[in-house]
Motif scaffolding. Structure first.
Motif, mmCIF file in Angstrom:
data_model
loop_
_atom_site.group_PDB
_atom_site.id
_atom_site.type_symbol
_atom_site.label_atom_id
_atom_site.label_comp_id
_atom_site.label_asym_id
_atom_site.label_seq_id
_atom_site.Cartn_x
_atom_site.Cartn_y
_atom_site.Cartn_z
ATOM 1 N N LEU A 26 11.342 10.526 -5.305
ATOM 2 C CA LEU A 26 12.335 11.133 -6.277
ATOM 3 C C LEU A 26 12.475 10.211 -7.488
ATOM 4 N N SER A 27 12.435 8.956 -7.334
ATOM 5 C CA SER A 27 12.532 8.071 -8.437
ATOM 6 C C SER A 27 11.189 8.001 -9.301
ATOM 7 N N ALA A 28 10.222 8.358 -8.665
ATOM 8 C CA ALA A 28 9.062 8.688 -9.878
ATOM 9 C C ALA A 28 9.195 9.763 -10.657
ATOM 10 N N LEU A 29 9.544 10.920 -9.925
ATOM 11 C CA LEU A 29 9.979 12.074 -10.843
ATOM 12 C C LEU A 29 11.057 11.735 -11.721
ATOM 13 N N CYS A 30 11.783 11.212 -11.420
ATOM 14 C CA CYS A 30 13.115 10.787 -12.470
ATOM 15 C C CYS A 30 12.194 9.774 -13.391
ATOM 16 N N GLU A 31 11.601 9.060 -13.275
ATOM 17 C CA GLU A 31 10.842 8.155 -14.256
ATOM 18 C C GLU A 31 10.161 8.970 -15.029
ATOM 19 N N ALA A 32 9.300 10.051 -14.711
ATOM 20 C CA ALA A 32 8.622 10.712 -15.457
ATOM 21 C C ALA A 32 9.218 11.580 -16.528
ATOM 22 N N ILE A 33 10.441 11.787 -16.188
ATOM 23 C CA ILE A 33 11.255 12.517 -17.182
ATOM 24 C C ILE A 33 12.214 11.643 -17.795
ATOM 25 N N LYS A 34 11.970 10.281 -17.851
ATOM 26 C CA LYS A 34 12.971 9.299 -18.619
ATOM 27 C C LYS A 34 14.212 9.228 -18.203
ATOM 28 N N ILE A 35 14.483 9.449 -16.774
ATOM 29 C CA ILE A 35 15.718 9.028 -16.135
ATOM 30 C C ILE A 35 15.515 7.900 -15.195
ATOM 31 N N PRO A 36 16.629 6.964 -15.189
ATOM 32 C CA PRO A 36 16.514 5.717 -14.263
ATOM 33 C C PRO A 36 15.993 6.260 -12.691
ATOM 34 N N ALA A 37 15.055 5.318 -12.499
ATOM 35 C CA ALA A 37 14.618 5.508 -11.015
ATOM 36 C C ALA A 37 15.511 5.580 -9.974
ATOM 37 N N LEU A 38 16.913 4.902 -10.151
ATOM 38 C CA LEU A 38 18.061 4.861 -9.461
ATOM 39 C C LEU A 38 18.583 6.196 -9.192
ATOM 40 N N ALA A 39 18.651 7.032 -9.961
ATOM 41 C CA ALA A 39 18.973 8.425 -10.186
ATOM 42 C C ALA A 39 18.368 9.148 -8.868
ATOM 43 N N GLY A 40 16.990 8.710 -8.674
ATOM 44 C CA GLY A 40 16.188 9.710 -7.741
ATOM 45 C C GLY A 40 16.530 9.112 -6.381
ATOM 46 N N GLU A 41 16.746 7.786 -6.338
ATOM 47 C CA GLU A 41 16.823 7.358 -5.129
ATOM 48 C C GLU A 41 18.325 7.533 -4.550
ATOM 49 N N ILE A 42 19.469 7.819 -5.596
ATOM 50 C CA ILE A 42 20.629 8.113 -5.155
ATOM 51 C C ILE A 42 20.599 9.611 -4.734
ATOM 52 N N LEU A 43 19.930 10.473 -5.510
ATOM 53 C CA LEU A 43 19.525 11.933 -4.766
ATOM 54 C C LEU A 43 18.641 11.897 -3.754
ATOM 55 N N ALA A 44 17.865 11.181 -3.256
ATOM 56 C CA ALA A 44 17.218 11.333 -1.865
ATOM 57 C C ALA A 44 18.454 10.668 -0.866
ATOM 58 N N GLY A 45 19.298 9.898 -1.087
ATOM 59 C CA GLY A 45 20.343 9.600 0.003
ATOM 60 C C GLY A 45 21.354 10.941 -0.031
ATOM 61 N N ILE A 46 21.712 11.495 -1.129
ATOM 62 C CA ILE A 46 22.354 12.848 -0.871
ATOM 63 C C ILE A 46 21.485 13.738 -0.381
ATOM 64 N N LEU A 47 20.246 14.074 -0.698
ATOM 65 C CA LEU A 47 19.496 15.158 0.254
ATOM 66 C C LEU A 47 19.558 14.899 1.793
ATOM 67 N N LEU A 48 19.116 13.675 1.967
ATOM 68 C CA LEU A 48 18.862 13.400 3.229
ATOM 69 C C LEU A 48 20.094 13.091 4.254
ATOM 70 N N GLY A 49 21.374 12.845 3.615
ATOM 71 C CA GLY A 49 22.492 12.282 4.121
ATOM 72 C C GLY A 49 23.291 13.706 4.819
ATOM 73 N N PRO A 50 24.362 13.299 5.354
ATOM 74 C CA PRO A 50 25.052 14.710 5.916
ATOM 75 C C PRO A 50 25.594 15.630 4.989
ATOM 76 N N THR A 51 25.642 15.229 3.488
ATOM 77 C CA THR A 51 26.139 16.165 2.525
ATOM 78 C C THR A 51 25.196 17.517 2.443
ATOM 79 N N LEU A 52 24.060 17.304 2.430
ATOM 80 C CA LEU A 52 23.165 18.469 2.532
ATOM 81 C C LEU A 52 22.301 18.549 3.543
ATOM 82 N N PHE A 53 21.216 17.672 3.975
ATOM 83 C CA PHE A 53 20.577 17.785 5.283
ATOM 84 C C PHE A 53 21.481 18.182 6.504
ATOM 85 N N GLY A 54 22.586 17.420 6.661
ATOM 86 C CA GLY A 54 23.371 17.423 7.655
ATOM 87 C C GLY A 54 24.333 18.703 7.810
ATOM 88 N N ARG A 55 24.317 19.590 6.615
ATOM 89 C CA ARG A 55 25.169 20.621 6.486
ATOM 90 C C ARG A 55 23.924 21.925 6.726
#
Length: 182
Positions: A26-55
């Motif tokens: 996700l960080s590589a995808l974000c970098e490809a569209i000129k968004i900081p890699a950190l945004a992709g890393e945070i998104l990965a945490g949201i997707l794999l955490g209880p917020t989305l994956f857990g629900r």
């Protein structure tokens, strides 16, 4: 006493593989569209955490992130090491000479960088239900703790985003990074 066995280690390695793989992808995808890699890393945490994956997949989430104390301790230790190294790497980008020359601006940016996230976080955390507090927390202590944690985390996130955007070495970026790392 809890002991680590081969099942704990295997699951831990799977967790690390999936978490780092998702974060890097996700960080590589974000970098490809000129968004900081950190945004992709945070998104990965949201997707794999209880917020989305857990629900969406609670039984799969419970298998992959079991409530086993040993398993949680291993993953929690790895996450704290990650926070430590993030702060350490942010500190390496500090230009101390520049920070001392631009002391007033650096201090102002640092204060604002801590107070604004705190001011935003406190009222939000104050409204969370008591089921999230823990046994000994009060509404005040819970909201204050999470607000401080959020504002401190914001410091390293801003420093990392400046590095990802390759502006941490510029005059403006250096002022922000140095003030936030002090």
């Amino acid at each position: 006493m809890h002991y680590i066995d081969e099942n704990h280690i295997l699951l831990f390695l799977l967790q690390v593989l999936v978490l780092l793989g998702a974060a890097r992808t996700l960080s590589a995808l974000c970098e490809a569209i000129k968004i900081p890699a950190l945004a992709g890393e945070i998104l990965a945490g949201i997707l794999l955490g209880p917020t989305l994956f857990g629900r969406l997949f609670p039984s799969l989430h419970a298998w992959f992130f079991p409530l086993d104390k040993t398993q949680w301790t291993m993953l929690d230790t790895a996450s704290w090491l990650g926070v430590f190294f993030l702060l350490l790497s942010s500190g390496f980008h500090v230009n101390v000479g520049h920070a001392l020359r631009k002391g007033r601006a650096a201090i102002l940016i640092g204060i604002v960088g801590v107070l604004v996230p705190f001011a935003i976080g406190y009222p939000v955390f104050r409204t969370l239900d008591a089921m999230y507090w823990g046994d000994k927390a009060t509404p005040l202590s819970f909201a204050l703790f999470l607000s401080v944690a959020g504002s401190i985390t914001a410091i390293s996130v801003v420093a990392r985003a400046l590095g990802d955007l390759k502006i941490s070495k510029t005059s403006e970026g250096s002022s922000c990074t140095s003030s936030m790392c002090y």
